[in-house]
Design an enzyme around this catalytic site. Structure first.
Site, PDB file in Angstrom:
ATOM      1  N   GLU A 233     -16.626   9.826  19.651  1.00  0.00           N
ATOM      2  CA  GLU A 233     -16.877  10.703  18.946  1.00  0.00           C
ATOM      3  C   GLU A 233     -18.338  10.599  18.550  1.00  0.00           C
ATOM      4  O   GLU A 233     -18.862   9.947  17.302  1.00  0.00           O
ATOM      5  CB  GLU A 233     -15.811  10.176  17.434  1.00  0.00           C
ATOM      6  CG  GLU A 233     -14.274   9.845  18.564  1.00  0.00           C
ATOM      7  CD  GLU A 233     -13.810  10.897  18.086  1.00  0.00           C
ATOM      8  OE1 GLU A 233     -14.163  12.280  17.304  1.00  0.00           O
ATOM      9  OE2 GLU A 233     -12.924  11.514  19.095  1.00  0.00           O
ATOM     10  N   CYS A 267     -19.753  13.968   9.266  1.00  0.00           N
ATOM     11  CA  CYS A 267     -20.001  13.922  11.086  1.00  0.00           C
ATOM     12  C   CYS A 267     -19.540  15.710  10.909  1.00  0.00           C
ATOM     13  O   CYS A 267     -20.058  16.618  12.181  1.00  0.00           O
ATOM     14  CB  CYS A 267     -19.378  13.427  11.946  1.00  0.00           C
ATOM     15  SG  CYS A 267     -17.772  13.521  11.833  1.00  0.00           S
TER      16      CYS A 267
HETATM   17  P1  NAD Z   1     -24.863   4.243  12.797  1.00  0.00           P
HETATM   18  O1  NAD Z   1     -26.349   4.000  13.009  1.00  0.00           O
HETATM   19  O2  NAD Z   1     -23.617   3.351  11.953  1.00  0.00           O
HETATM   20  O3  NAD Z   1     -23.728   3.357  14.072  1.00  0.00           O
HETATM   21  C1  NAD Z   1     -23.212   3.691  14.848  1.00  0.00           C
HETATM   22  C2  NAD Z   1     -22.891   2.091  14.869  1.00  0.00           C
HETATM   23  O4  NAD Z   1     -23.890   1.742  16.590  1.00  0.00           O
HETATM   24  C3  NAD Z   1     -22.659   1.073  14.299  1.00  0.00           C
HETATM   25  O5  NAD Z   1     -21.509   0.295  14.687  1.00  0.00           O
HETATM   26  C4  NAD Z   1     -24.504   0.620  15.459  1.00  0.00           C
HETATM   27  O6  NAD Z   1     -23.727  -0.892  14.932  1.00  0.00           O
HETATM   28  C5  NAD Z   1     -24.012   0.765  16.781  1.00  0.00           C
HETATM   29  N1  NAD Z   1     -25.787   0.726  17.721  1.00  0.00           N
HETATM   30  C6  NAD Z   1     -26.269   1.424  16.710  1.00  0.00           C
HETATM   31  N2  NAD Z   1     -27.508   1.355  17.544  1.00  0.00           N
HETATM   32  C7  NAD Z   1     -26.952   0.586  18.753  1.00  0.00           C
HETATM   33  C8  NAD Z   1     -28.121   0.335  19.931  1.00  0.00           C
HETATM   34  N3  NAD Z   1     -29.146   0.264  20.094  1.00  0.00           N
HETATM   35  N4  NAD Z   1     -27.034  -0.596  20.700  1.00  0.00           N
HETATM   36  C9  NAD Z   1     -25.755  -0.862  20.252  1.00  0.00           C
HETATM   37  N5  NAD Z   1     -25.178  -0.142  19.728  1.00  0.00           N
HETATM   38  C10 NAD Z   1     -25.541   0.330  18.295  1.00  0.00           C
HETATM   39  O7  NAD Z   1     -24.377   5.094  12.896  1.00  0.00           O
HETATM   40  P2  NAD Z   1     -25.144   7.020  13.329  1.00  0.00           P
HETATM   41  O8  NAD Z   1     -24.769   6.423  14.606  1.00  0.00           O
HETATM   42  O9  NAD Z   1     -26.131   6.994  12.058  1.00  0.00           O
HETATM   43  O10 NAD Z   1     -24.089   7.663  13.039  1.00  0.00           O
HETATM   44  C11 NAD Z   1     -24.206   9.151  12.166  1.00  0.00           C
HETATM   45  C12 NAD Z   1     -24.373   9.675  13.634  1.00  0.00           C
HETATM   46  O11 NAD Z   1     -22.145   9.657  13.818  1.00  0.00           O
HETATM   47  C13 NAD Z   1     -23.888  11.175  13.169  1.00  0.00           C
HETATM   48  O12 NAD Z   1     -23.946  11.791  14.438  1.00  0.00           O
HETATM   49  C14 NAD Z   1     -22.741  11.720  13.067  1.00  0.00           C
HETATM   50  O13 NAD Z   1     -22.186  12.950  13.032  1.00  0.00           O
HETATM   51  C15 NAD Z   1     -22.244  10.875  14.035  1.00  0.00           C
HETATM   52  N6  NAD Z   1     -20.594  11.102  13.539  1.00  0.00           N
HETATM   53  C16 NAD Z   1     -19.306  11.329  14.567  1.00  0.00           C
HETATM   54  C17 NAD Z   1     -17.938  11.099  14.056  1.00  0.00           C
HETATM   55  C18 NAD Z   1     -17.030  11.456  14.981  1.00  0.00           C
HETATM   56  O14 NAD Z   1     -15.700  11.312  14.192  1.00  0.00           O
HETATM   57  N7  NAD Z   1     -16.957  13.094  15.757  1.00  0.00           N
HETATM   58  C19 NAD Z   1     -17.537  10.664  12.836  1.00  0.00           C
HETATM   59  C20 NAD Z   1     -18.405  10.017  12.235  1.00  0.00           C
HETATM   60  C21 NAD Z   1     -20.663  10.009  12.824  1.00  0.00           C
END
Ligand code: NAD
Length: 483
Positions: A233, A267
């Protein structure tokens, strides 16, 4: 949470990788406990699944204060917004799923066709096994627990990995799970990259990841090692097109609400807006008015306006604002100390401007002019497929053209955000915005395997017709049937 600093300060007498090894041992033990529990059949019974979902509902009620306080601490989310977009959504999903689960799980019978008669077929939804849910920080309760509901409904055991970027909510979620759910079903591993990397080394039967596409690729690569299926997602730049001739006052309110809820950290927030120069001129006053109507003339004092999650995201989004183009908000109103970024609208934005180079994920709305729906469609098509496309138009043929000529996770006409408020519609992306979907029945489908079960009596042995040797009447019949 372990850090790299731990490794560098490790006493010489201990192996350098001791903390890492201990962490790996702990995480591996959590995963294997859940696998043993799954193998023992703990999660198979539908009544037991419903009981876990009810335990989650009870836990949400009892931990409501704790969760709300954590959301306020991490994201400045007020009580009503926390109910509307986080805790309430989860409760609603539990109600929907528990109401329909038995009928969704009823085996579907289907005909095997005349060629195989006598025979019967059914389709059964079987649990996948031990699953991993990795969630992000922006709707940390919703995006952790709604997938969890689907996983439990599907009869799986689950490791939850909430986001370290919303630390208070991560702690509150861990407390909720440990206090109210059965550790034979669900366990929480808190942490950041180190913990997630170790988790991703383990073998799971499904990885459900929500977050940015860069980490999405890391997850997909790790999953490929075990041929583990993934639901990704992701995000992207969700466009809005406002057609000439629509009610601009209502459109402006809906766009402003969708853009500035959670300080734009959504998102499916409308990322950028396209309209003809004439409509932009007429829309701008309505957008300004809508910002004042929703958040007052000093949004920093509004209890309904959120904050950027951390200094890093504050600085990133601040850097995307070009004050020369700002017609509402702007950098001079931002406050680093409280991570406050005002609702900001920019006009005269160019397609090559920095704000168009990445998903904004903050309270900045760039407005770009196009010469009409043809150019808007072309602009959407030349970029990556967005999570959602938004359209405000009174013309059905324009709706139809957007539906057929653009590709996005979903298309919402006449509204923003609200379309994901129903568990009746699947929610997910396509292409760069993700793969797979969930919510309601789609969630159950994501967390189960649809297994066909085919049955045929041994007598009469009608399959004799297809056994060699092929000659005489048998050959003639088979040739006539199959060419
Ligand atoms: P985040 O930084 O919390 O990362 C998401 C998860 O990935 C966390 O649990 C984090 O610990 C893990 N993570 C981070 N780096 C990692 C690595 N190198 N290796 C493994 N795991 C790792 O959240 P984010 O990515 O900043 O979230 C924002 C993004 O998510 C935006 O692009 C947004 O559009 C998208 N998003 C999508 C949805 C959806 O439902 N499609 C919902 C919310 C957010």
């Amino acid at each position: 949470m372990s850090t790299d600093a731990n490794a560098s300060t490790t006493p010489a007498a201990e192996p350098a990788d001791a903390p890492d090894a201990a962490l790996r041992t702990r995480i591996t033990a959590e995963v294997s406990a859940l696998r043993d529990s799954f193998d023992a059949g703990t999660t198979r019974d539908i009544g037991a699944r419903l009981a876990q979902l009810e335990a989650l509902r009870r836990g949400l009620r009892l931990e409501d204060r704790r969760l709300r306080a954590a959301l306020a601490q991490d994201l400045g989310k007020n009580r009503t917004e926390a109910a509307l977009t986080e805790i309430g959504v989860v409760t609603q999903e539990i109600t929907h799923v528990t109401t329909h689960l038995k009928s969704w799980l009823r085996p579907e019978r289907f005909s095997m066709g005349a060629m195989l008669a006598p025979a019967s077929g059914e389709l059964r939804r079987e649990p996948l096994g031990t699953t991993l849910i990795i969630s992000p920080w922006n709707y940390p309760v919703n995006l952790t627990l709604v997938p969890l509901i689907a996983a439990i409904a599907g009869g799986n055991t689950v490791i939850l990995k909430p986001s370290e970027v919303a630390p208070a909510t991560s702690t509150a979620l861990a407390h909720l799970v440990r206090t109210h759910l059965d550790p034979a079903w669900v366990r929480v591993v808190e942490g950041a990259v180190e913990e997630t990397t170790i988790l991703l080394e383990q073998r799971f039967d499904l990885i459900f990841y929500t977050g940015n596409a860069a980490v999405g690729r890391i997850v997909a690569r790790a999953a490929a090692e075990h041929l583990t299926p993934t639901v990704l997602e992701l995000g992207g730049k969700s466009p809005v097109f406002v057609d000439d001739g629509v009610d601009l006052a209502v459109a402006a309110r809906r766009i402003v609400w969708g853009k500035f809820t959670n300080a734009g950290q959504t998102c499916i927030a409308p990322d950028y807006l396209m309209a003809t120069p004439r409509t932009v001129r007429r829309l701008v006053p309505h957008l300004r008015k809508a910002v004042r109507a929703l958040y007052g003339s000093a949004p920093e004092r509004s209890r309904d306006y959120g904050r950027m999650v951390n200094p890093k995201h504050f600085e990133r989004v601040l850097g995307l604002i070009d004050d020369d183009l700002v017609i509402a908000g702007g950098t001079q109103h931002a406050d680093r100390a409280t991570r406050y970024l005002p609702p900001t609208i920019m006009t005269g934005v160019d397609w090559d401007d920095p704000v168009m180079g990445e998903e904004i994920f903050g309270p900045v709305l760039p407005i770009l002019t196009v010469d009409g729906p043809d150019e808007a469609i072309a602009r959407i098509r030349e970029r990556e497929k967005p999570l959602t496309a938004y359209l405000f138009t009174g013309r059905t043929q324009i709706q139809e053209r957007f539906a057929t000529e653009t590709s996005s996770g979903s298309l919402a006409v006449g509204m923003t955000l609200a379309h994901i408020g129903t568990p009746a519609l699947p929610f997910g992306g396509v292409g760069e915005s993700g793969m797979g979907a969930y919510h309601g029945r789609a969630g159950l489908e994501a967390f189960t395997h649809a297994k066909p079960i085919a049955r045929k009596p041994l007598t009469p042995d009608t399959l004799r017709l297809v056994y060699p040797p092929y000659k005489g009447a048998k050959k003639a019949i088979l040739r006539r049937l199959f060419g």
